[in-house]
Design an enzyme around this catalytic site. Sequence first.
Site, PDB file in Angstrom:
ATOM      1  N   GLU A  84       0.818  -1.225   0.000  1.00 23.43           N
ATOM      2  CA  GLU A  84       0.000   0.000   0.000  1.00 23.43           C
ATOM      3  C   GLU A  84       0.855   1.281   0.000  1.00 23.43           C
ATOM      4  O   GLU A  84       0.344   2.354  -0.324  1.00 23.43           O
ATOM      5  CB  GLU A  84      -0.948  -0.005   1.204  1.00 23.43           C
ATOM      6  CG  GLU A  84      -2.039  -1.050   1.043  1.00 23.43           C
ATOM      7  CD  GLU A  84      -2.860  -1.285   2.297  1.00 23.43           C
ATOM      8  OE1 GLU A  84      -4.078  -1.491   2.177  1.00 23.43           O
ATOM      9  OE2 GLU A  84      -2.295  -1.291   3.410  1.00 23.43           O
ATOM     10  N   GLY A 138     -12.727  -3.805   1.673  1.00 24.99           N
ATOM     11  CA  GLY A 138     -13.803  -4.616   1.128  1.00 24.99           C
ATOM     12  C   GLY A 138     -15.037  -3.737   0.931  1.00 24.99           C
ATOM     13  O   GLY A 138     -15.402  -2.971   1.829  1.00 24.99           O
ATOM     14  N   MET A 157      -9.277  -2.620   8.220  1.00 30.20           N
ATOM     15  CA  MET A 157      -8.771  -3.063   9.513  1.00 30.20           C
ATOM     16  C   MET A 157      -7.924  -2.033  10.287  1.00 30.20           C
ATOM     17  O   MET A 157      -7.357  -2.383  11.318  1.00 30.20           O
ATOM     18  CB  MET A 157      -7.955  -4.358   9.308  1.00 30.20           C
ATOM     19  CG  MET A 157      -8.787  -5.465   8.679  1.00 30.20           C
ATOM     20  SD  MET A 157      -7.859  -6.971   8.312  1.00 30.20           S
ATOM     21  CE  MET A 157      -7.564  -7.596   9.958  1.00 30.20           C
ATOM     22  N   GLU A 158      -7.834  -0.807   9.769  1.00 31.07           N
ATOM     23  CA  GLU A 158      -6.981   0.183  10.452  1.00 31.07           C
ATOM     24  C   GLU A 158      -7.604   1.576  10.598  1.00 31.07           C
ATOM     25  O   GLU A 158      -7.258   2.307  11.547  1.00 31.07           O
ATOM     26  CB  GLU A 158      -5.637   0.359   9.701  1.00 31.07           C
ATOM     27  CG  GLU A 158      -4.760  -0.864   9.663  1.00 31.07           C
ATOM     28  CD  GLU A 158      -5.161  -1.839   8.561  1.00 31.07           C
ATOM     29  OE1 GLU A 158      -5.826  -1.398   7.597  1.00 31.07           O
ATOM     30  OE2 GLU A 158      -4.836  -3.029   8.667  1.00 31.07           O
ATOM     31  N   ASP A 198     -12.201  -6.038  -3.038  1.00 27.60           N
ATOM     32  CA  ASP A 198     -13.098  -7.211  -2.991  1.00 27.60           C
ATOM     33  C   ASP A 198     -14.420  -6.760  -2.398  1.00 27.60           C
ATOM     34  O   ASP A 198     -14.541  -5.623  -1.959  1.00 27.60           O
ATOM     35  CB  ASP A 198     -12.459  -8.304  -2.112  1.00 27.60           C
ATOM     36  CG  ASP A 198     -12.247  -7.816  -0.684  1.00 27.60           C
ATOM     37  OD1 ASP A 198     -13.170  -7.962   0.115  1.00 27.60           O
ATOM     38  OD2 ASP A 198     -11.180  -7.253  -0.372  1.00 27.60           O
TER      39      ASP A 198
END
Length: 228
Positions: free
Chosen positions: A13, A79, A168-169, A192
């Site tokens: 990333e 996602g 997730m962050e 996704d």
Amino acid sequence: MRLVGIIGAMGLEIERLCERMENRSESVFAGRTFYAGKLGGVDTVLVCSGIGKVNAAVTTQLLIDHFSVDEIINTGIAGGAHPEIRVRDVVISDTVAYHDMDPRILALSYPNLREFTADPALIKEAAQACEGKVRYRIGRVATGDQFVSDSRVKADIVSRLSPCCVEMEGGAIAHACAANGVPFVIIRCISDNADDSAEMDYDTFEQLAADDAAEIVERMLREERIRD
Ligand code: ADE
């Protein structure tokens, strides 16, 4: 001139931004390498936090304490969790919430918030960087220590938070920024759909989506410099 902190959770990333950084110097705190230099002509500190909320919070606090950054941009992948969002679309945060913590309990501790609000000026700059280049949506980002790849788990998160995407962050970065009074924005490109096909799509699109998000961040910096 302002100093911008940029956080990505995984090497893929931040790779593109790291390659393009000029006059780059490195320093290490708590096992994380911080790259200082110029991106798009703007003074920047770029760092890979590692995956998950604790890594993200630790890294954000280090960025604030050691570099006194004026603002923080989180770049990366996510996602999709909104019916109108497709793979490779970009999500710009307006609010960021945890999907794995009761918001009433979260609000008991400083800064006593149930969710975190991104900086309006950074949201506008991010939207301008996307305009005419990629499909994008401004909305809520939902964060938790879980890769969501199960339609039932996704449906539960959507029913509680109606987010545009899951990752997730972002919530932990936003939380640490709110505690320190630092403006932030989360910019995520969809890799996704956070459902039963998520793992397969993720493998195909993670690098493409990560590069798309990084490109938006770079354009934001460049365009802002032109405006100054
Ligand atoms: N990052 C990219 N895709 C994700 C997903 N499905 N769940 C959590 N984080 C993600």
